[in-house]
Each structure stands twice: as structure tokens, then as C-alpha cells.
Design a protein around this motif. Structure first.
Motif, short mmCIF file in Angstrom:
data_model
loop_
_atom_site.label_atom_id
_atom_site.label_comp_id
_atom_site.label_asym_id
_atom_site.label_seq_id
_atom_site.Cartn_x
_atom_site.Cartn_y
_atom_site.Cartn_z
N TYR A 121 0.83 -1.21 0.00
CA TYR A 121 0.00 0.00 0.00
C TYR A 121 0.87 1.26 0.00
CZ TYR A 121 -3.67 -3.30 1.38
OH TYR A 121 -4.54 -4.34 1.42
N SER A 164 -16.85 -5.95 -2.31
CA SER A 164 -15.50 -6.26 -1.86
C SER A 164 -15.43 -7.72 -1.48
CB SER A 164 -15.13 -5.39 -0.65
OG SER A 164 -13.89 -5.76 -0.11
N SER A 166 -12.54 -11.53 -1.52
CA SER A 166 -11.22 -12.10 -1.74
C SER A 166 -10.85 -12.18 -3.21
CB SER A 166 -11.16 -13.50 -1.12
OG SER A 166 -12.17 -14.33 -1.69
N ASP A 168 -11.27 -9.78 -5.39
CA ASP A 168 -11.05 -8.45 -5.95
C ASP A 168 -9.73 -8.41 -6.73
OD1 ASP A 168 -13.34 -7.46 -4.85
OD2 ASP A 168 -12.36 -6.55 -3.11
N GLU A 170 -6.15 -7.11 -7.73
CA GLU A 170 -5.16 -6.58 -6.79
C GLU A 170 -5.14 -5.06 -6.78
OE1 GLU A 170 -2.32 -7.01 -3.81
OE2 GLU A 170 -3.75 -8.40 -4.72
N THR A 173 -7.92 -3.85 -4.63
CA THR A 173 -7.60 -4.08 -3.21
C THR A 173 -6.66 -3.00 -2.69
OG1 THR A 173 -7.89 -6.47 -3.43
CG2 THR A 173 -6.58 -5.69 -1.57
N SER A 177 -10.26 -1.48 -1.40
CA SER A 177 -10.88 -2.41 -0.46
C SER A 177 -9.95 -3.03 0.55
CB SER A 177 -11.58 -3.54 -1.24
OG SER A 177 -10.63 -4.31 -1.97
N GLY A 178 -8.64 -2.76 0.47
CA GLY A 178 -7.69 -3.40 1.35
C GLY A 178 -7.67 -2.81 2.75
N THR A 179 -6.76 -3.33 3.57
CA THR A 179 -6.64 -2.88 4.96
C THR A 179 -6.15 -1.46 5.06
OG1 THR A 179 -6.08 -5.17 5.53
CG2 THR A 179 -5.71 -3.49 7.22
N PRO A 181 -6.19 1.13 2.33
CA PRO A 181 -6.48 1.55 0.96
C PRO A 181 -5.83 2.89 0.62
CG PRO A 181 -8.40 1.85 2.37
CD PRO A 181 -7.40 1.08 3.18
#
Length: 384
Positions: A121, A164, A166, A168, A170, A173, A177-179, A181
Motif C-alpha cells: 500500500y 468487496s 477475496s 477483488d 489486486e 484491493t 478495499s484493502g486494509t 487503501p
């Protein structure tokens, strides 16, 4: 012991006084320890310990992000920004660092790292903010505020429209949608870039930075608290989520289908809302200002905090060491485990810096970036 200033392999003092650079490394070292507290510290603690653990959750990573933006400006030049060949080299080096972080993050995720890995990220955020490196402090500050106001709402709409899961892509994500973002973390890096553009050679400016941080924290956390108390229907919706055994610290893990617009009024850790960005960025500014003031006004304290400064000067190494430690030892979630991680990594950092100017991963990343940019850009300059 003179501790060099480094962030993921950077190496520019840019004319700054050593005390102020040490203050930045001190703040980054505290961010590292905050990250350790989240990953291996006790959970559901009470009293002072519980308060410290709660404060670290969601704020240590924000402090990292703000200081990272700060350090990107140190690499590309503060006042004025680097230009010609030096400017192109600085831009290329940051881009290469971003790609290395992306690769490291993907590798750690692939091998099921025991923590939510932030490196990929950060790599995306590096690339997104790099075109802004020549902007003034005022423009960067305005852009940080605008993106903090707009991008959380954009992310929320994208999540509601596209969902969102699993499966998605990359890119989705990393951006949405990731931890961590990038859409909602970019404002934090831009804020750090704006701070680096300020004339921080005086205590008065550090005090202003701290006061501005307090104002932002009040606006973010206080604004959220006030809004929730003035809108009973929103509070009722959020209370309904808590009835389903979802604590405020874990709201970020909720299925997107359960989220409503009420979500946008909270300021809980990792909620990725405007209120959270403002409040957490304000806390980061307070810590940066306090560390810089302490190192400038209280030189005798520098020896006491030198282990923290040493850790802060090699953040990528410290990050990877703690992941390796969790891989080998597991996650005990206790004060003894947290204390052990802090002591071992601090001792390693202090001993390493007695022999070498940079942390091992920082030196490696710097070497790769130097080798990859020096000759190609020099040839471009020769042709021009």
C-alpha cells in the motif's frame, strides 16, 4: 552516537540541523513501537496499559504515513525542490523504492505473513503522490484537506457499487478495499509533504504545528462525537452493529453489505473516514512537533532516547524483523512479548549503527535505487 536520518533507504539532510532530524527519527521510532504494541502487545488491557494499546491501534501506522510523506520531500529537495538531473534521479529513486515495497508486500502476503502487511500500500501511495513533489506547503496542505474530505466518500461509493471480497483485482484491493487503501491514505502522505515544506527551523513553527495538530484532532474526533450525538438515527444504526458483537476497533472488518452512510460519521481506527483522517493526522502532527521540540530544547534527553532514534532510522529493517520474530515465536499478545521485541530490535539497531551508517534493508534499497538510476539518467543528461 550520531544517528543518520533514513526512511526506507533515503539519505538527504537537506541542510537541516541534526537535532530536528533526530526528532523525526524519534517520532518514527515511536511509530515502530506502536506497531509492535498492536501486533504483539496485550489486548483488552485496562488502566494505563489499556489506554496506551488503544492509542497505538490505528495511529502508529498513520504516524508512519505522515512521516513517510515528510521524508519524500527530503529526498526530492525541500526549498527549492531538486531539478534537472538531480531531480530526475530523486524521482526515479522514489519510484524504484515504491516498486520494491510493492514486491516485498506481495511476497509477504503470498507467504501468509502473520500481520496485515502495509508495504504494498505504501508503494502505491508513493507513486500516487510523487507528481506533487514540487508543490508549495500551502498547496499541499489544501490538497491534503480536499482529498481527506472527498476520497473517503469516493471509496465508500466504490465499495457499495462494486462490492468487496477475496476475488477483488489486486489494483482494486490496494486502492479501495484493502486494509490500508491508498485512496484514504494518500491524504496522510500529502499532509506529511506539506509539513516538510514548512520552515521548521524555529521552535515557534514547531509550536504552530503542534497547535494545528490539536485543532485537527479536535475537528476529527470531536466532530465525529458531536455529529453522532446530534443525529440519533445514525447512532442507533451504529449501536445495532455493536449488538452483533462488532466492537468499534473492528468495524473496519465488517462486510461491505452491512455498511450504510452512517459509517461515514465515525472516527474509529481504520474506519477510513474523513473524521478519522483528520483526527489521526492531528495526533501525528502533535507527536512530530513534540519530538522535534524535545530534541531541540532538551539535548540531554537525546542519549536517553537514542535506542528509539536508532530504530526510527531503520524502519524497514525494524518492520521486517518484527514479522520474522512473529513467524518464529508466534503472537503471544503480552507485555513481556512486547518488551522483548522492543529490547531486541533496539539493541540490534544501536549495535548495527555503531558499525554501519544505515540499516541493512535501507542500505540494500538505497544501493538498488542508486544502481538502477545513475547510469540511465546520466546518459539522458549527456544526450541533452
Amino acid at each position: 552516537m550520531a544517528i543518520p536520518h533514513r526512511i526506507f533507504g533515503s539519505g538527504s539532510r537537506d541542510g537541516w540541523a541534526a537535532a530536528r532530524l533526530v526528532g523525526i527519527d524519534l517520532a518514527r521510532g515511536l511509530a515502530v513501537f506502536g506497531m509492535y504494541a498492536v501486533h504483539v502487545g496485550p489486548r483488552d488491557g485496562e488502566g494505563v496499559v489499556g489506554s496506551v494499546m488503544d492509542f497505538a491501534f490505528g495511529r502508529s501506522s498513520v504516524l508512519f504515513a505522515v512521516i513517510t510523506g515528510f521524508s519524500l520531500i527530503l529526498i526530492t529537495g525541500r526549498n527549492p525542490p531538486k531539478s534537472t538531473l538531480a531531480g530526475r534521479q530523486a524521482i526515479a529513486k522514489i519510484a524504484i523504492r515504491a516498486l520494491i515495497l510493492l514486491a516485498l508486500g506481495e511476497i509477504l502476503t503470498y507467504v501468509n505473513a502473520p500481520v496485515s502487511v502495509i508495504l504494498a500500500y505504501y508503494g502505491v501511495c508513493f507513486l500516487l503522490v510523487l507528481p506533487l513533489y514540487r508543490l508549495s506547503a500551502q498547496r499541499l496542505g489544501l490538497l491534503a484537506a480536499v482529498t481527506a474530505l472527498v476520497l473517503p466518500q469516493v471509496r465508500f461509493l466504490l465499495l457499495k457499487m462494486l462490492g468487496s471480497g477475496s476475488s477483488d483485482p489486486e489494483v482494486f484491493t490496494l486502492l479501495v478495499s484493502g486494509t490500508y487503501p491508498a485512496l484514504t491514505w494518500v491524504p496522510l502522505l500529502i499532509a506529511g509533504m506539506a509539513i516538510a515544506r514548512l520552515d521548521l527551523r524555529t521552535r515557534a513553527m514547531h509550536l504552530r504545528l503542534g497547535i494545528a495538530g490539536v485543532a485537527l484532532a479536535v475537528l476529527g474526533f470531536g466532530g465525529s462525537w458531536l455529529a453522532l450525538h446530534l443525529m440519533p438515527s445514525v447512532s442507533a444504526e451504529l449501536a445495532n452493529l455493536q449488538e452483533h458483537d462488532v466492537s468499534p476497533h473492528h468495524w473496519w472488518m465488517l462486510d461491505v453489505d452491512r455498511l450504510t452512510a452512517s459509517w461515514l460519521w465515525i472516527a474509529s481506527p481504520h474506519s477510513e473516514t474523513t473524521f478519522w483522517i483528520f483526527g489521526s493526522a492531528g495526533c501525528a502532527m502533535i507527536i512530530v512537533a513534540a519530538c522535534s521540540l524535545a530534541m531541540d530544547a532538551l539535548p540531554f534527553v537525546r542519549k536517553l532516547v537514542s535506542p528509539i532514534v536508532a530504530v526510527g532510522s531503520m524502519p524497514l529493517t525494524a518492520y521486517l524483523l518484527h514479522i520474522l520474530g512473529i513467524f518464529m515465536l508466534g503472537r503471544a499478545h503480552s507485555l513481556s512479548a512486547l518488551f522483548g521485541f522492543i529490547v531486541v530490535v533496539s539493541a540490534f539497531a544501536v549495535l548495527w549503527l555503531r558499525l554501519f551508517p544505515r540499516g541493512p534493508m535501507e542500505a540494500l534499497m538505497g544501493w538498488i535505487a542508486d544502481r538502477a538510476t545513475r547510469r540511465p539518467l546520466a546518459r539522458v543528461s549527456d544526450r541533452q
